[in-house]
Write an enzyme that holds these catalytic residues in place. Structure first.
Site, PDB file in Angstrom:
ATOM      1  N   ARG A 196      14.555  -1.802  -7.986  1.00 17.07           N
ATOM      2  CA  ARG A 196      12.929  -1.953  -8.134  1.00 17.07           C
ATOM      3  C   ARG A 196      12.731  -1.970  -9.674  1.00 17.07           C
ATOM      4  O   ARG A 196      13.316  -1.170 -10.481  1.00 17.07           O
ATOM      5  CB  ARG A 196      12.353  -0.521  -7.595  1.00 17.07           C
ATOM      6  CG  ARG A 196      12.765  -0.382  -5.984  1.00 17.07           C
ATOM      7  CD  ARG A 196      12.300  -1.473  -5.129  1.00 17.07           C
ATOM      8  NE  ARG A 196      11.041  -1.800  -5.160  1.00 17.07           N
ATOM      9  CZ  ARG A 196      10.058  -1.065  -4.600  1.00 17.07           C
ATOM     10  NH1 ARG A 196      10.168  -0.180  -3.773  1.00 17.07           N
ATOM     11  NH2 ARG A 196       8.575  -1.410  -4.594  1.00 17.07           N
ATOM     12  N   LYS A 238       2.842   6.650   5.007  1.00 12.56           N
ATOM     13  CA  LYS A 238       1.888   5.292   4.580  1.00 12.56           C
ATOM     14  C   LYS A 238       1.384   4.758   5.860  1.00 12.56           C
ATOM     15  O   LYS A 238       0.942   3.335   5.955  1.00 12.56           O
ATOM     16  CB  LYS A 238       2.999   4.184   3.887  1.00 12.56           C
ATOM     17  CG  LYS A 238       3.390   4.697   2.768  1.00 12.56           C
ATOM     18  CD  LYS A 238       4.414   3.681   2.164  1.00 12.56           C
ATOM     19  CE  LYS A 238       5.112   4.135   1.011  1.00 12.56           C
ATOM     20  NZ  LYS A 238       6.484   3.213   0.455  1.00 12.56           N
ATOM     21  N   PRO A 275       0.802  -1.287   0.094  1.00  2.00           N
ATOM     22  CA  PRO A 275      -0.037   0.150   0.139  1.00  2.00           C
ATOM     23  C   PRO A 275       0.863   1.089   0.059  1.00  2.00           C
ATOM     24  O   PRO A 275       2.045   1.486   0.699  1.00  2.00           O
ATOM     25  CB  PRO A 275      -0.724  -0.040   1.360  1.00  2.00           C
ATOM     26  CG  PRO A 275      -0.405  -1.301   1.692  1.00  2.00           C
ATOM     27  CD  PRO A 275       0.576  -1.907   1.310  1.00  2.00           C
ATOM     28  N   GLU A 276       0.546   2.181  -0.946  1.00  2.00           N
ATOM     29  CA  GLU A 276       1.119   3.514  -1.002  1.00  2.00           C
ATOM     30  C   GLU A 276       0.173   4.669  -0.385  1.00  2.00           C
ATOM     31  O   GLU A 276      -0.819   4.113  -0.024  1.00  2.00           O
ATOM     32  CB  GLU A 276       1.553   3.828  -2.099  1.00  2.00           C
ATOM     33  CG  GLU A 276       2.675   2.647  -2.763  1.00  2.00           C
ATOM     34  CD  GLU A 276       3.352   3.015  -4.308  1.00  2.00           C
ATOM     35  OE1 GLU A 276       3.352   4.303  -4.640  1.00  2.00           O
ATOM     36  OE2 GLU A 276       3.292   2.164  -5.141  1.00  2.00           O
TER      37      GLU A 276
END
Ligand code: ZN
Length: 290
Positions: free
Chosen positions: A275, A59, A2-3
Site C-alpha cells: 500500500r 466498515k 470508505p473507512e
C-alpha cells in the site's frame, strides 16, 4: 475506499432517514449483490420488516430490523447508499439494488465498480463487543475486530494487542480489520504521522510512550474524520450525496514532497505491505536495520 469515519457519517445520516420505515420490497440489478444468497431470498426475508436502528460495525452499515435480524451493507470501493423521497427520480445508472419502503420512499445502492455486497445476518453476530470468530468464511463480516472508538479499546487492550502481534510491522497490523475494525490506509497513515511512528516499526518495538501516543492518535484522527464528514479523494459521497471535507486536513496522506507541518522535513512516499504510504523523513524515524 470508505473507512470508519465515512461509514459512520453515512450510518448517522441514514438513521434520520430510514428508522421507523417498513420495507415493502427489495430488488437487485446485479446478481452478485447478495451472494451467496439469491436476491429473491433477501427480498422475501426483508418484506414487511421495520428498520429499528442504523449503526456502523467496522466498515459495514448495519440496518437493525425487528425480529433480531440485520441487513449489512459493505460499500467496499465505490458503493453509495442514497435515500430517495417518494416520487423522486430513480438515481444514477449504477444502481445495483433498491430497498422500497411502504410510504413510497426508497434506499438505492449505487456502485460503479460492483464490489459492494449486502447480506442478512443475525444481529447478535455483528454486535460491537464480539470478535470475528463466528461467521468466519462469509466475507461481509469476517473482519470485525475491536471497535477503536468503543469503550473496550483501552490503552491496556491496545498494549496487549501489540504484544500479541509483536513481530508484525505496525501499519499492516492497523489495516487488518480482524484486530482493530474500520481502519484503512488513509487513517492509518495519519495516525502514525500524529504519533511520530514509522510505518515499518514492528509492533513489539514501540515504547510504552509510543503505544500511548498511537492509541490516542488513532482515536483522534478517526473522530476528526467523522467531524469533517469523512474524506472524499475520489468518489465518496455521504447519504445526502455530499462530499466529505477531511481530505483538506491530511498532514501526511498525499503530501509527498511537501514540508511536514510539524518539523519542516519532507513528507515521503513509500510502499509498505503493498500500500502507498506517506511519512515524515524526520519525525517518523526509519527503524534500525531498514
Ligand atoms: Zn516531521
Amino acid at each position: 475506499m470508505p473507512e470508519l469515519p465515512e461509514v459512520e457519517t453515512i450510518a448517522r445520516q441514514l438513521r434520520g432517514m430510514v428508522v421507523g420505515r417498513t420495507v415493502s420490497g427489495f430488488h437487485a440489478d446485479w446478481h452478485k449483490l447478495t451472494e451467496p444468497d439469491p436476491a429473491s431470498l433477501i427480498a422475501q426475508r426483508l418484506g414487511g420488516r421495520r428498520i429499528e436502528a442504523v449503526r456502523r460495525r467496522g466498515k459495514l452499515v448495519v440496518f437493525e430490523l425487528d425480529a433480531g435480524e440485520a441487513l449489512v451493507v459493505s460499500l467496499r470501493m465505490t458503493g453509495k447508499l442514497l435515500f430517495r423521497e417518494p416520487g423522486a427520480p430513480d438515481g444514477d445508472r449504477f444502481v445495483r439494488g433498491t430497498i422500497a419502503f411502504a410510504d413510497g420512499s426508497a434506499l438505492a445502492f449505487s456502485d460503479i465498480r460492483k464490489f459492494g455486497r449486502m447480506s442478512l445476518v443475525t444481529s447478535a453476530d455483528i454486535s460491537p463487543d464480539r470478535g470475528a470468530a463466528r461467521g468466519a468464511g462469509r466475507d461481509l463480516y469476517r473482519s470485525l475486530g475491536m471497535e477503536p472508538l468503543s469503550r473496550g479499546f483501552t490503552l491496556a487492550w491496545f498494549r496487549a494487542f501489540l504484544a500479541r502481534r509483536a513481530r508484525g510491522a505496525i501499519k499492516p497490523l492497523l489495516l487488518d480489520g480482524r484486530g482493530i475494525a474500520g481502519i484503512g490506509n488513509i487513517y492509518a497513515i495519519e495516525a502514525l504521522w500524529r504519533a511520530r511512528i514509522h510505518p515499518l516499526r514492528t509492533a513489539g518495538s514501540l515504547t510504552s510512550d509510543e503505544a500511548a501516543r498511537l492509541h490516542e492518535a488513532l482515536r483522534w484522527v478517526l473522530r476528526k474524520g467523522i467531524r469533517f464528514g469523512g474524506s472524499s479523494l475520489t468518489d465518496y459521497v455521504d447519504a445526502k450525496g455530499q462530499r466529505g471535507r477531511m481530505q483538506r486536513e491530511f498532514e501526511a496522506y498525499g503530501r509527498a514532497g511537501e514540508p511536514c507541518s510539524r518539523c519542516g522535513a519532507e513528507i515521503r512516499r513509500t510502499v509498505v505491505g503493498g500500500r502507498g504510504t506517506f511519512h515524515c523523513a524526520r519525525c517518523q524515524r526509519v527503524p534500525r536495520g531498514r
